[in-house]
Enzyme design. Structure first.
Site, short mmCIF file in Angstrom:
data_model
loop_
_atom_site.label_atom_id
_atom_site.label_comp_id
_atom_site.label_asym_id
_atom_site.label_seq_id
_atom_site.Cartn_x
_atom_site.Cartn_y
_atom_site.Cartn_z
N HIS A 94 0.87 -1.07 0.04
CA HIS A 94 0.09 0.06 0.20
C HIS A 94 0.88 1.13 0.03
O HIS A 94 1.47 1.70 0.98
CB HIS A 94 -0.81 -0.03 1.22
CG HIS A 94 -1.79 -1.17 1.12
ND1 HIS A 94 -3.07 -1.10 0.26
CD2 HIS A 94 -2.02 -2.27 1.82
CE1 HIS A 94 -3.67 -2.17 0.49
NE2 HIS A 94 -3.11 -2.87 1.56
N HIS A 104 -0.83 -6.70 -5.19
CA HIS A 104 -1.10 -8.03 -4.49
C HIS A 104 -0.27 -8.80 -5.40
O HIS A 104 -0.46 -9.09 -6.79
CB HIS A 104 -2.48 -8.32 -4.10
CG HIS A 104 -2.64 -9.77 -3.90
ND1 HIS A 104 -3.14 -10.76 -4.89
CD2 HIS A 104 -2.52 -10.62 -2.74
CE1 HIS A 104 -3.29 -11.94 -4.24
NE2 HIS A 104 -2.84 -11.83 -3.15
N ASN A 106 0.77 -13.53 -4.86
CA ASN A 106 0.83 -14.62 -4.16
C ASN A 106 1.16 -15.67 -4.93
O ASN A 106 0.64 -15.83 -6.10
CB ASN A 106 -0.55 -14.93 -3.58
CG ASN A 106 -0.78 -16.27 -2.84
OD1 ASN A 106 -1.03 -17.21 -3.36
ND2 ASN A 106 -0.49 -15.97 -1.30
N VAL A 107 2.16 -16.75 -4.35
CA VAL A 107 2.56 -18.00 -5.04
C VAL A 107 2.75 -19.00 -4.06
O VAL A 107 2.94 -18.78 -2.82
CB VAL A 107 3.75 -17.95 -5.88
CG1 VAL A 107 3.59 -17.40 -7.11
CG2 VAL A 107 4.98 -17.34 -4.99
N ARG A 108 1.99 -20.15 -4.33
CA ARG A 108 1.66 -21.17 -2.96
C ARG A 108 1.65 -22.49 -3.62
O ARG A 108 1.14 -22.69 -4.80
CB ARG A 108 0.33 -20.93 -2.49
CG ARG A 108 -0.89 -20.58 -3.14
CD ARG A 108 -2.15 -20.17 -2.48
NE ARG A 108 -3.31 -20.32 -3.41
CZ ARG A 108 -3.53 -19.28 -4.31
NH1 ARG A 108 -2.51 -18.18 -4.47
NH2 ARG A 108 -4.57 -19.21 -5.20
N HIS A 145 0.08 -5.83 -17.12
CA HIS A 145 -0.59 -7.07 -17.75
C HIS A 145 0.51 -7.68 -18.81
O HIS A 145 0.74 -9.06 -18.91
CB HIS A 145 -1.74 -6.55 -18.46
CG HIS A 145 -2.79 -6.74 -17.59
ND1 HIS A 145 -3.57 -7.63 -17.44
CD2 HIS A 145 -3.54 -5.41 -17.22
CE1 HIS A 145 -4.56 -7.27 -16.57
NE2 HIS A 145 -4.54 -5.97 -16.40
N GLY A 258 -6.17 -21.71 11.89
CA GLY A 258 -5.51 -21.19 13.05
C GLY A 258 -4.07 -20.53 12.50
O GLY A 258 -3.05 -20.75 13.15
#
Length: 301
Positions: A94, A104, A106-108, A145, A258
């Protein structure tokens, strides 16, 4: 399947991104290692009140459990009751300047292991990146892009149009009837082509984050602005909060499993405003965000 390779890549990616963003901002990121009582832990890297970044976090987590939470099994009931592990790098930036977009990425990687005497493990990758401007610039959207497309092109010509469409559909505030930003790419439950193919594609997405975002950050960071722009930025940040708390599957998974609340909610901006039924005045730069940018478009042609 080699989860140790994935973990090594994710930790290296986190370190690389933090190092580059520290160069841009001039202020170091806080380092906070944590353990999860149910299994696993992570490393949170956070900046607050930086010179360029008002708040940002680059999180690594590697968590494990004996039974998956409801958010993970609602669409995949065959996973119920399996032990599991999930690891990833997730970041949100931000910036202070309203002319710099929020970003944003994210890689997972996720794996549900066989219950005793059960079937083979079920694994997949997911990730993507998306851009959320407050004041739109076509040059920035085209660049972002274009880098998303470059990340995916080596793996097949169909991935970018598929993952762009997926991003447009996922980062959409259904209760507002509007996209969160100008999109990017998004994918989940991805195991096509086997482990090596899926992992290499995910590596490429992570590796293209810095060239996708840092040029925009550096180009806009010194643009003059005033209270009007800051006020609109805070109003639009409210949409970001609404999406993350109402619709985002990653936030829900983290809280239900959790996870560490401080790290999960580091994506929320520091200053936010809401107004009742407010609309920008026609013909203004604020109105142009809605008319020209908050709609799915083919930005690169």
């Amino acid at each position: 399947m080699d989860s140790a390779r994935v973990k090594e890549f994710l930790l290296e990616l986190q370190a690389l991104i933090v190092e580059r963003l520290e160069q841009v901002d001039g202020k170091p990121f806080l380092r906070d290692e944590w353990q999860r009582p149910e299994g696993g832990g992570g490393l949170t890297r956070l900046i607050e009140q930086g010179n360029v970044l008002e708040r940002g976090g680059v999180n690594f987590s590697h968590v494990k459990g004996e039974r998956l939470p409801p958010s993970a099994t609602a669409h995949r009931p065959e996973l119920a009751g399996r032990p599991w592990e999930a690891m990833g790098v997730s970041l949100v930036m931000h910036p202070r300047n309203p002319y710099v977009p929020t970003v944003h990425m994210n890689v997972r990687f996720f794996c549900a292991y066989a219950a005793e005497g059960g079937a083979e493990p079920i694994w997949w990758f997911g990730g993507g990146m998306d851009l959320t401007p407050y004041y739109g610039f076509e040059e920035d959207a085209r660049h972002f892009h274009g880098m998303c497309k470059r990340a995916l092109d080596p793996f097949g010509p169909d991935y970018h149009p598929r993952f762009k469409k997926w991003c447009d559909e996922y980062f959409f505030l259904k209760h507002r009837g509007e996209p969160r930003g100008v999109g990017g790419i998004f994918y989940d439950d991805f195991s096509e082509g086997g482990f090596t193919h899926a992992f290499n594609l995910t590596e490429s997405v992570g590796d293209h984050f810095l060239p996708a975002y840092v040029p925009i950050l550096e180009r806009r960071a010194d643009t003059p602005y005033g209270e009007r722009e800051r006020d609109f930025q805070a109003y639009r940040r409210g949409r970001y909060v609404e999406f993350n708390l109402v619709w985002d599957r990653g936030t829900l998974f983290g809280l239900q499993s959790g996870g560490r609340t401080e790290s999960i909610l580091m994506s929320l901006p520091p200053i936010v405003k809401w107004r009742y039924d407010w609309h920008p005045e026609a013909g203004t730069a604020e109105a142009r965000l809605y008319t020209d940018f908050l709609k799915p478009r083919d930005w690169i042609g």
